[in-house]
Design an enzyme around this catalytic site. Structure first.
Site, short mmCIF file in Angstrom:
data_model
loop_
_atom_site.label_atom_id
_atom_site.label_comp_id
_atom_site.label_asym_id
_atom_site.label_seq_id
_atom_site.Cartn_x
_atom_site.Cartn_y
_atom_site.Cartn_z
N GLU A 229 33.22 -40.84 30.65
CA GLU A 229 34.03 -41.14 31.75
C GLU A 229 34.77 -42.45 32.39
O GLU A 229 34.22 -43.05 32.92
CB GLU A 229 33.37 -40.74 32.94
CG GLU A 229 32.74 -39.60 32.81
CD GLU A 229 32.19 -38.93 34.22
OE1 GLU A 229 31.95 -37.84 34.32
OE2 GLU A 229 31.61 -39.46 34.88
N GLU A 345 32.04 -31.93 30.72
CA GLU A 345 31.40 -31.24 30.93
C GLU A 345 31.48 -30.67 32.21
O GLU A 345 33.93 -30.82 33.00
CB GLU A 345 30.91 -33.09 32.30
CG GLU A 345 29.90 -33.90 30.96
CD GLU A 345 29.57 -35.08 31.86
OE1 GLU A 345 29.63 -35.48 33.06
OE2 GLU A 345 29.37 -36.22 31.33
#
Length: 506
Positions: A229, A345
């Site tokens: 991320e 995710e």
């Protein structure tokens, strides 16, 4: 991990629902001996176009979970994750784990690598490999460093110009309201010199090269996930719009290429997965397109309103449009880049409607996934209590009974192809009637030609779904596994061009 309520507030106002690595030294440990020899390279899965292929050229459809321990010593075994957890995953049809490493543990001092830490991670991958589970090694970070209430970078890599680490509102609020945190990301993306005058990105890429070399001979390593991320730092507001942020993406692409090149200098076989900037998770497109072979696209999808208290039906309706945008952006990127997608995710919620919708959506797109997360594990960078994200509440205890969230299990444990001797055309699980259907062409996804007669396709048929067994109808092949086996094996007939399978409860 996901950005939820505060990200929603931030985004709604905008209208949006390399250089070679420097030399480094490793701490001498017995565990590191012999791990980097090219002679012990293990067979690898490989991306080919939009598919992931096993060493036999069959298409892998991966269902699995994330296991990241974000507290010192940053190793999952410290929280009790071990053999019994690997067996539990395999018994329920899971075939992959995204396993977190933390840069701070890998490189505690500039250019100094802790191979004892890597040995702990490697033992975990070996437990998983013994159960047939593929490991995606992930350099995990959230909020960059403990100074900002997160984890990831070593203390020596933090450059925040002595700004105060305040206000301290935790994850994810610090991304939006802590200038020191954003300044630290700014210095990292600029590759500003750190200790010894070496650029921060150069250090990071060299650390990845060391890890890649260390794990070159480890079985069932699916790939290497470059950076969890990526947060744009002070440029983040430019990314909160439907057009994305091509200026920052150019910086992110350059960084990603630097890491890929460093890894490829020591390992040309293991897949490298790269990620878009984190606001992609909420609908911002990506322009990051590195060069190279065996590349995978690791993306996340989190519904911003999954825990907003709207009730399951309200959540389902609110999430659908936003998730459609994420998947549309992912599909566009895969078409343009030719890199294999993997949803690495999603979840972190106990809203069953959100979980079932995402699992079914991934099947519609014929894309594998890794649920967040296996455990709560005292996670410092999640939203809500850790149990909200956990499938297993405490890995130190056996994964059974009250230690397992059975509502999550019912949402994410579904029949699905495991390894397809051909090219998947479709697969779907009707949850109401518990009927699973799959179809595939016998044409090779990884090149010209077709799979030969008697080639075998494996399908997960979990007992959680079929506790009293199942019946199978096959067109274009025959069942060669035992009655009610957890793994259904289909052998294709001579001359067939398509195989179809229908599984029903007894």
């Amino acid at each position: 991990m996901r950005l939820t309520t505060l990200l929603l507030t931030a985004v709604l106002g905008t209208g949006l629902l390399a250089a070679p690595p420097p030399a480094a030294t490793a701490r001498p440990t017995a565990a590191s001996a012999g791990t980097t020899s090219r002679a012990v390279d293990a067979p690898r899965a490989r991306p080919h176009g939009r598919w992931l292929l096993d060493p036999r050229g069959r298409v892998l459809v991966l269902h699995g979970l994330n296991m990241v321990y974000k507290r010192a010593p940053y190793a999952p075994d410290a929280e009790g994750f071990g053999r019994d957890d690997a067996r539990f995953l395999a018994r329920n049809g899971f075939t992959t784990v995204r396993l977190g490493l933390v840069w701070k543990a890998v490189e505690p001092g500039p250019g100094e690598y802790d191979d004892a830490y890597l040995a702990r991670i490697r033992r975990t991958t070996q437990h998983l490999a013994h159960e047939g589970i593929w490991t995606l090694l992930d350099f995990h970070q959230d909020l960059f460093n403990e100074r900002f209430q997160g984890e990831g970078a070593p203390d020596w890599a933090v450059q925040d110009d002595a700004l105060p680490a305040a206000p301290r509102a935790g994850f994810p609020a610090n991304y939006f309201g802590m200038p020191a945190l954003n300044r630290a990301f700014d210095h990292f993306w600029a590759d500003d010199p750190g200790p010894g005058g070496v650029g921060l990105q150069d250090r990071y890429a060299a650390a990845w090269a060391h890890v890649a070399s260390y794990f070159a001979g480890t079985p069932r390593v699916l790939g290497l996930d470059v950076f969890n991320e990526p947060w744009p730092g002070s440029q983040w507001e430019q990314c909160t719009n439907p057009a994305g942020c091509p200026v920052f993406d150019a910086t992110l692409e350059s960084f990603t290429q630097r890491v890929i090149d460093a890894v490829r200098a020591v390992d040309r076989r293991t897949a490298v997965f790269y990620e878009p900037q984190v606001l992609f998770n909420s609908g911002s497109p990506t322009y990051v397109r590195p060069r190279g072979r065996r590349l995978g696209f690791s993306f996340h999808d989190y519904c911003l309103t999954a825990d907003a208290g709207a009730g399951e039906s309200g959540v389902q309706q609110a999430c659908g449009q936003a998730d459609d945008l994420v998947w549309s952006n992912a599909a566009a990127h895969v078409d343009a880049s030719g890199d294999a997608p993997l949803l690495t995710e999603f979840g972190a919620t106990d809203q069953s409607a959100t979980l079932t919708a995402m699992v079914d959506r991934a099947a519609e797109h014929r894309t594998g996934w890794q649920y967040w997360a296996y455990c709560g594990c005292d996670d410092p960078t999640t939203t809500g209590p850790g149990a909200t994200q956990a499938l297993v509440l405490d890995p130190a205890k056996p994964p059974r009974g009250a230690n397992v969230d059975h509502s999550k299990m019912r949402a994410i444990v579904v029949p699905h192809p495991l390894a397809v001797a051909g090219t998947p055309a479709s697969y779907h699980f009707d949850r109401d009637n518990r009927v699973f259907e799959a179809a595939w062409s016998t044409a090779r996804a990884g090149g010209p030609g077709r799979f030969a007669a008697a080639s075998r396709t494996r399908i997960a048929v979990p007992r959680l779904v079929y506790p009293r067994g199942y019946d199978v109808r096959v067109t274009g092949g025959r069942v060669v596994s035992g009655p009610d086996a957890r793994t259904l094996v289909v052998s294709q007939a001579a001359g067939t061009r398509e195989v179809r399978v229908v599984v029903r409860p007894h």
